[in-house]
Design a protein around this motif. Structure first.
Motif, mmCIF file in Angstrom:
data_model
loop_
_atom_site.group_PDB
_atom_site.id
_atom_site.type_symbol
_atom_site.label_atom_id
_atom_site.label_comp_id
_atom_site.label_asym_id
_atom_site.label_seq_id
_atom_site.Cartn_x
_atom_site.Cartn_y
_atom_site.Cartn_z
ATOM 1 N N LEU A 93 41.376 43.277 37.079
ATOM 2 C CA LEU A 93 41.017 41.887 37.361
ATOM 3 C C LEU A 93 41.510 41.006 36.225
ATOM 4 O O LEU A 93 41.318 41.327 35.064
ATOM 5 C CB LEU A 93 39.500 41.733 37.460
ATOM 6 N N SER A 109 47.434 36.865 43.752
ATOM 7 C CA SER A 109 46.266 36.077 44.156
ATOM 8 C C SER A 109 45.641 36.796 45.342
ATOM 9 O O SER A 109 46.332 37.077 46.325
ATOM 10 C CB SER A 109 46.674 34.666 44.595
ATOM 11 N N TYR A 169 36.082 34.490 48.734
ATOM 12 C CA TYR A 169 36.257 34.651 47.294
ATOM 13 C C TYR A 169 37.743 34.671 46.969
ATOM 14 O O TYR A 169 38.538 35.175 47.748
ATOM 15 C CB TYR A 169 35.662 35.980 46.811
ATOM 16 N N SER A 222 40.890 37.466 36.671
ATOM 17 C CA SER A 222 39.791 36.504 36.740
ATOM 18 C C SER A 222 38.709 37.094 37.625
ATOM 19 O O SER A 222 38.981 37.539 38.731
ATOM 20 C CB SER A 222 40.270 35.183 37.339
ATOM 21 N N SER A 223 37.494 37.134 37.106
ATOM 22 C CA SER A 223 36.413 37.703 37.911
ATOM 23 C C SER A 223 35.166 36.847 37.908
ATOM 24 O O SER A 223 34.348 36.944 38.799
ATOM 25 C CB SER A 223 36.062 39.107 37.423
ATOM 26 N N TYR A 259 40.530 35.578 43.668
ATOM 27 C CA TYR A 259 40.673 36.221 42.369
ATOM 28 C C TYR A 259 42.135 36.378 42.010
ATOM 29 O O TYR A 259 42.998 36.391 42.884
ATOM 30 C CB TYR A 259 40.028 37.612 42.378
ATOM 31 N N THR A 306 33.750 40.036 43.830
ATOM 32 C CA THR A 306 34.484 40.514 42.678
ATOM 33 C C THR A 306 34.639 42.020 42.795
ATOM 34 O O THR A 306 35.651 42.582 42.446
ATOM 35 C CB THR A 306 33.724 40.174 41.381
ATOM 36 N N ALA A 364 37.390 42.410 45.371
ATOM 37 C CA ALA A 364 38.644 41.702 45.187
ATOM 38 C C ALA A 364 39.796 42.617 44.888
ATOM 39 O O ALA A 364 40.908 42.349 45.282
ATOM 40 C CB ALA A 364 38.516 40.691 44.078
#
Length: 130
Positions: free
Chosen positions: A62, A35, A49, A64-65, A51, A6, A9
């Motif tokens: 962010l 994305s 990962y 989504s984290s 995100y 995260t 990301a």
């Protein structure tokens, strides 16, 4: 495995043609949702990962984290991405370049882990006045 991607990301940075409009001059030509996938190449982090990241007028955040990650940084008018990310006591940096629909670069979280990232812009239909 550590959930530190995260942090990385959005360390997202990417390449675009020269732009002259005021909106494009501040990174606005990269507006939208992206994305982002991070792949760990070395260290203690999980192997992969994914995100969602939003870019608005050059600012990155962010969407989504899955945690308490924080991020700050910008996408430059040429697509260059430079981000700082933190999650608890871990901190990292993301760099790279964006193009119109995709991008990529590298990320590193302190001495814990590092790797590469790729990004794909979500397609959206925009109504145009005639």
């Amino acid at each position: 495995m550590m959930k530190l991607a995260t942090i990385v990301a959005l360390g997202a940075g990417l390449c675009a043609p020269a732009i002259t409009s005021p909106r494009a001059a501040d990174g606005g030509n990269f507006n939208g949702t992206w994305s982002v996938e991070l792949v760990t190449e070395s260290g203690l982090c999980d192997s992969r990962y994914s995100y969602a990241v939003a870019v608005q007028e050059g600012q990155v955040r962010l969407v989504s984290s899955g945690g308490a990650a924080r991020m700050s940084g910008r996408v430059g008018p040429d697509g260059t991405v430079g981000l700082s990310v933190s999650n608890g006591t871990a901190s990292g940096a993301i760099s790279g370049r964006l193009q119109a629909r995709s991008g990529g670069g590298t990320w590193k979280v302190s001495a814990l882990c590092s790797g590469r990232w790729t990004a794909r812009r979500h397609s959206s239909q925009v109504a145009q006045a005639e």
